[in-house]
Design an enzyme around this catalytic site. Sequence first.
Site, PDB file in Angstrom:
ATOM      1  N   GLY A 188     128.225  79.775 104.385  1.00  0.00           N
ATOM      2  CA  GLY A 188     127.487  78.807 105.176  1.00  0.00           C
ATOM      3  C   GLY A 188     126.562  77.982 104.316  1.00  0.00           C
ATOM      4  O   GLY A 188     126.977  77.350 103.345  1.00  0.00           O
ATOM      5  N   ASP A 189     125.274  77.991 104.658  1.00  0.00           N
ATOM      6  CA  ASP A 189     124.284  77.248 103.875  1.00  0.00           C
ATOM      7  C   ASP A 189     123.433  78.193 103.035  1.00  0.00           C
ATOM      8  O   ASP A 189     122.289  77.896 102.714  1.00  0.00           O
ATOM      9  CB  ASP A 189     123.396  76.414 104.796  1.00  0.00           C
ATOM     10  N   GLU A 190     123.992  79.320 102.652  1.00  0.00           N
ATOM     11  CA  GLU A 190     123.264  80.333 101.891  1.00  0.00           C
ATOM     12  C   GLU A 190     123.794  80.435 100.461  1.00  0.00           C
ATOM     13  O   GLU A 190     125.009  80.440 100.230  1.00  0.00           O
ATOM     14  CB  GLU A 190     123.386  81.698 102.577  1.00  0.00           C
TER      15      GLU A 190
END
Length: 261
Positions: A188-190
């Site tokens: 994801g955005d990690e």
Amino acid sequence: MLLPLPPLAGLQETIRFLLPRIAEVTGAEDVIICLNAPNTAGRYTVGYRAGKFYDPHAFQYTRSGLVFIPLKMGDWLALYEMKKPFDQRVLEQYCSQALENAAKYESVQQQAMVDVLTGLPNRAALYRKLQEEVKRLCRFCVLFVDLNGFKQINDTYGHLMGDDVLKKAAEEIRSVLRASDFLARYGGDEFVAVLSETTSEKGELVASRIRSMAVKVEDISVSVSVGLAVYPEDGLTPKDLIGRADGRMYMDKEKNRGVTG
């Protein structure tokens, strides 16, 4: 008589299979695989002599009886002081096939460890890196990085813009780290960074630098939250370290950003 080629394996493993067999067939005192070109420090250059492997760049060869056999893909096989007759063409084909198979296999393995969007190592590569660091028994830091409000970007501007933000974030985070540091896209955005041989104080300094940056794409600006975990104080396994850094990232998000998306 050359043995059947080994199953597909990495280049180093394949080379370590080949060299003793080549020494036996040719009777050469020294056998060297040089990838890319002779007289250069190939990535996997390995020497073999009297039952032992060694770094051939540590020696200078002035003896006679040197034979360079060109292989496919620009590789070379170097033989020193052969004592048995051998078929150079057969040896060339045998080594070329083994190295080509190993290189293809290694390429597939590496691709399986890369995040297609950002070009960073993926989660599988991250856990492999963490396992390697734990085995070294040296202090290191793990930084868990999350983009604040990323879901809103996808909802408002679309996933293509979201992809651009992720790629920009990868570039920005990488720019803060040392060349020796490891950065992966966790999902994801990690993102997760592994800082080898780094104290908690230095790790927090890097975390502060990442927190202070803004990821900008066109008229969009995204802040980040960061959580820090230190080996061995915060955990002895990759799972424990990731969990502790992730938890602290959420604390940072609540404390400093007030953003939960």
